[in-house]
Design a protein around this motif. Structure first.
Motif: not given
Lengths: 809, 180
Positions: A353, A356, A398-399, A402, B86
């Motif tokens: 966490n 990221t 998160h994405s 990731y 991202i």
């Protein structure tokens, strides 16, 4: 195995600063590179700068890396570091303190090292300890008011651990805990609120439980019985909506707070012992206890406000047990209810966490933990935690990229072991697909194909050959199909299909293809379509194209049928003209937008258009989805029509297909984002207006003010419009889904067949997920949701979905 | 954080913009430069991978100036900054179509930038490569003339995967034909 480890050791040996021995740093920042590197030519400045760290940077780096080197006694290393830091305090105090706090948060596995460091600093100069505690309290207060829940957790834990390093007196921590537990007594609050503060308390106890037992037993017992009282009255009926596993097989997936409570109770039974944490303050106890402790001020927990969005409840995903591991490591896997399992899992999750922004640093840090706790199967648990993140319901924090890219980094760092572990877990998950939530299975398919695409699609499909015997709509078959579809999109279909063994080939989706309805004579509208395509190619003006289209004649049929044909012809022709690449397709849509716009006035016309798109791209799901999205963004089609088409048209996609849910999800996300965007703009302009009112003496400001007010009015109308759309889209989807489920149930009941088919679970799992993902939106409409969607006549089995949803709020 | 685009290693060297303005453009940008692609990677594959970060607004394939065929780079534009960020963080350094791709912030696409700037029409880097890279048109510029001929015979040069996207009958042709 020895090779990578050796290599890594060497690398660490070179990189790491040896705190106790070597010259720690050169104060004047002189270059001390032993390799005698001489910068030469272009690009050399980069390396040069790397070597010449400033004093501040060196201090930061020392703090960051303390304890990474396993050589020497840890407590001595920490004390040496404290000796280095003390003289620098005058100049770099802020930076040093901030770094220690950041490290304690980011490298949670080393938190106690930092507690000890603060303890050592406090021992030498108690005002440093005092300032540090003040800083932590400031941070805690702001985290509490700003609803930064993860920071609250790590700060309370750090403060708790500081009692072990004698920086904070035990009595202060007891009263902090008392404050936390009083939240559970607040009347009429959401369970999410009381759950969170109980979780913060419980997750800190492993650090101080032993101390409390020894020195404050009465208070500890009182605290535990208060928690016990709270735990017995809370409800967890939402669990099925958040579980990846639909049954207790292969492993029970418990509520996070529930499980932690059992783990803490078990720890208490075992005398508050654990085998994971490094506690370097223990050998220094006699020295540290001479230091002065700094009592904490009273902390006030801010009351509940509408803005406080507490974390949703969560479950603990498990996919490995002792028997899944090789015999020599299996027994060392901590039991599910052991506190060690919690501590390791928590360390891994915190690292993930807090990194990221940098997946490589994250993988490196995880590797440090894997190596430090080499007597435990941490590598397996890391993989398990990562899958847990990917599978989190309703959405991962998160994405997904990731977690996917982080897994690749771990494979690079541990090439001999991590890929093997992954393969094993993939096999376990695949063999248990019958018990997995559909949404989770889809994420699994996503991750697996993404991962394969990074490793040349190498996979031993033959070991899964048993799934070919299963029914075509059974989860394993469905999964393999999903993976194949994604792989052939990511790689090329041509290349990927060559890699698939022959017996699996029937599960391959056909290569992307388009279907131009008006290609052959005999179809109604053939002539017009032919002429239209030719005119489009001949760069004829749009007005002329319109004339061609208006030439459509269908004899005695109705106006509506004529419209349907015209929309179909135009849509097919545009897509046919752009049928080369995605860019060509979008260019064509852009070019002929006005022609379509003229036709698409009614909702029916929009449905005809969507049907034509569906026909054209029946065998190209990727473009199908993209074109629908583009039609909405070009304001040709609205999201409401899409929903209607999805459920009512004759050629709507199959409810169990990825396409169907992709289309629904992207509509939801578009509707939601556009409303949020409008609200944000409105907010900004209102703020601007407030500022101008402050300066109302300015004469030329009045005009601006007028303009702003108009803008506000305009935006307010837009917000109104968008929220009506949101309500319509969200509620109608829900209604359609429930209708489908209910009619399925009544058919099954009439025929006396089993209702729990793949189709049924797919829809229920997805419906629940959508409801919870957008719970903040649905909560606003809970009245309509209850009366219009889940009202009286609805089957009880379907109403269960609503009850689970309510349990979360 | 990662959205500190000052750290972008990629820079459009021909952009005639003041460095400060250029940084400002990067900060606001939702566009990425994507490099080290195979010449055979299609727009569809790029959409598939990059859509994982968020909704893609458009993809502009980099083309060989002379041949008008893909030459191993592209620009990907997103609707939202967060999606672009991202992609920069998590797609950079991973594989697409078997090749490790590079993603960096770009200041925004301008007409003309889709063409390779190398002497041979492709990217400059392909003029200076010394290795044989089948997916990027074989040898780099230095060796091309001498060695290509030898390879053409026994490797069936260019006979592998076909470009789906080729400009002569492609994009340019389309936009020309649609000039109304």
């Amino acid at each position: 195995m020895s090779t990578w480890r050796d290599r890594d050791e060497r690398k660490r040996g070179r990189d790491d600063y040896d705190v106790p021995d070597g010259p720690p740093y050169s104060k004047r920042g002189r270059r001390s590179d032993p390799s005698g590197y001489r910068g030469r030519g272009g690009g050399a400045w980069k390396d040069e700068r790397k070597v010449e760290l400033s004093t501040e940077e060196k201090l930061v780096s020392l703090i960051e890396r303390v304890g990474n080197d396993t050589k020497g006694l840890l407590e001595n290393t920490i004390q040496s570091l404290a000796d280095i830091l003390i003289p620098e305090m005058d100049e770099y105090k802020d930076k040093i303190m901030q770094t220690i706090m950041r490290c304690a948060r980011e490298y949670s596995e080393k938190m106690s090292i930092y507690s000890t460091l603060v303890g050592a600093l406090n021992m030498k100069k108690s005002d440093i300890g005092e300032e540090f505690v003040d800083l932590l309290i400031e941070d805690l207060k702001s985290a509490l008011t700003m609803n930064k829940f993860l920071s609250v957790k790590s700060l309370v834990r750090f403060l708790s651990d500081l009692t072990n390093a004698r920086v904070v007196p035990l009595s202060s921590i007891v009263s902090l805990y008392d404050t936390l537990i009083t939240v559970t007594y607040e009347p009429g609050i959401s369970q999410l609120r009381s759950d969170w503060y109980t979780y913060v308390l419980l997750s800190s106890l492993p650090w101080v439980g032993g101390e409390l037992q020894q020195k404050r037993q009465v208070e500890l017992d009182r605290l535990l019985s208060a928690i016990g009282g709270y735990m017995s009255k809370r409800t967890t009926n939402y669990l099925p909506a958040l579980q990846s596993w639909q049954s207790d097989r292969p492993y029970p997936q418990r509520d996070q707070l529930d499980l932690l409570w059992s783990q803490v109770l078990k720890m208490k039974e075992e005398g508050w012992k654990e085998g994971v944490l490094v506690r370097p303050y223990a050998p220094l106890e006699s020295e540290l206890s001479s230091a002065y402790g700094h009592p904490l001020p009273n902390i006030i927990i801010p009351g509940h406000t509408l803005d406080s969005a507490y974390p949703l409840p969560s479950t603990v995903f498990r996919c490995i047990g002792e028997s899944d591991l090789p015999p020599h490591v299996g027994p060392s896997l901590p039991q599910s209810e052991s506190i060690n399992r919690y501590l390791i899992t928590d360390i891994i999750s915190s690292i993930i966490n807090s990194h990221t922004g940098n997946r490589k640093a994250c993988a490196h840090q995880l590797n440090v933990v894997i190596e430090r706790l080499h007597h435990l199967p941490v590598e397996y648990m890391t993989a398990e935690v990562l899958f847990g993140f990917i599978f989190t319901l309703p959405v991962p924090p998160h994405s997904l990229l990731y977690y996917g890219s982080l897994t690749i980094e771990l494979c690079k760092l541990r090439p001999a072991t991590y890929p093997v572990i992954l393969t094993q877990l993939i096999d376990i998950l695949f063999s248990q697909l019958d018990h997995i939530n559909f949404v989770v299975a889809e994420r699994f398919a996503w991750w697996f194909s993404y991962h394969l695409s990074n490793y040349g699609y190498h996979w031993d499909w033959s070991k899964w050959v048993w799934c070919l015997q299963c029914a075509p709509d059974s989860p394993p078959c469905w999964f393999v199909k999903q993976v194949f579809e994604r792989c052939s999109r990511l790689g090329s279909h041509e290349v990927f299909s060559e890699l698939v063994p022959d017996d699996f080939k029937p599960l391959l989706t056909p290569p992307n293809d388009s279907y131009y309805l008006y290609a052959e004579d005999g179809v109604q509208g053939f002539e017009v379509a032919k002429q239209l395509v030719e005119s489009m190619k001949a760069k004829v003006p749009l007005e002329r194209l319109k004339e061609v289209l208006d030439g459509t004649d269908i004899g005695n049929n109705s106006e509506e049928q004529l419209l349907e044909l015209k929309v179909s012809i135009l849509t097919h022709c545009i897509l046919h003209i752009g049928d080369k690449t995605i860019s060509h397709c979008f260019t064509a849509l852009h070019k002929f937008r006005s022609l379509l716009l003229e036709l698409l006035e009614t909702e029916n016309a929009k449905l005809y258009c969507l049907s034509a798109v569906g026909e054209f791209f029946e065998e190209n799901t990727q473009l199908h989805c993209l074109v629908i999205d583009r039609l909405v963004r070009q304001e040709l089609i609205d999201n409401g029509s899409i929903i209607k088409w999805c459920f009512t048209s004759s050629n709507h996609p199959d409810f169990t297909s990825r396409l169907f849910w992709d289309i629904l999800r992207s509509s939801f996300s578009r509707v939601n984002k556009s409303l949020l965007q409008c609200e944000k703009e409105l907010e900004e302009i209102k703020e601007k207006l407030q500022k101008t009112t402050g300066l109302d003496e300015l004469v030329d400001g009045t005009e601006d003010k007028q303009e702003l007010e108009w803008k506000i009015q305009e935006l307010e109308e837009k917000v109104e419009e968008r929220s009506t759309e949101q309500k319509e889209v969200f509620l109608s989807t829900c209604r359609y889904l429930i209708e489908s489920l209910c009619s399925h149930l009544s058919t099954c009941d009439e025929e006396g067949t089993d209702y729990e088919t793949t189709w049924y679970t797919c829809i229920t799992d997805n419906t629940r997920q959508l409801l919870i993902q957008y719970h903040t939106v649905y909560r606003q409409y809970s009245y309509s949701l209850e009366s219009d969607c889940f009202g009286g006549g609805v089957d009880l089995r379907v109403q269960e979905i609503y009850k689970q949803f309510q349990g979360i709020l | 954080m990662a959205s500190a685009p000052t750290l972008s290693n990629y820079r459009d060297h021909k952009a005639d913009i003041d460095p400060d303005d250029y940084q400002q453009l990067l900060v606001q940008s939702t566009t990425l430069y994507v490099g080290n692609l195979s010449f055979y990677t299609t727009e569809e594959q790029i959409y598939e991978l990059f859509s994982m970060a968020g909704d893609v607004k458009r993809v502009i394939m980099g083309l060989d100036r002379h041949k008008k065929t893909p030459c191993g780079f592209c620009f990907v534009e997103y609707y939202e900054k967060s999606a672009a960020s991202i992609a920069v963080k998590y797609i950079n350094g991973t594989k697409l179509d078997g090749r490790i791709v590079r993603t960096d912030w770009d200041a925004g696409f301008k007409e003309g930038r889709q063409y390779g700037r190398g002497r041979r029409g492709g990217q400059v880097r392909d003029d200076y490569r010394n290795d044989y890279d089948e997916e990027r048109g074989g040898f780099g510029g230095r060796h091309q003339q001498i060695r290509d001929a030898e390879y053409e015979d026994d490797r069936g040069f260019g006979g592998g995967r076909r470009h789906r996207f080729s400009e002569p009958g492609g994009k340019k042709d389309l936009s020309e034909s649609m000039e109304t």
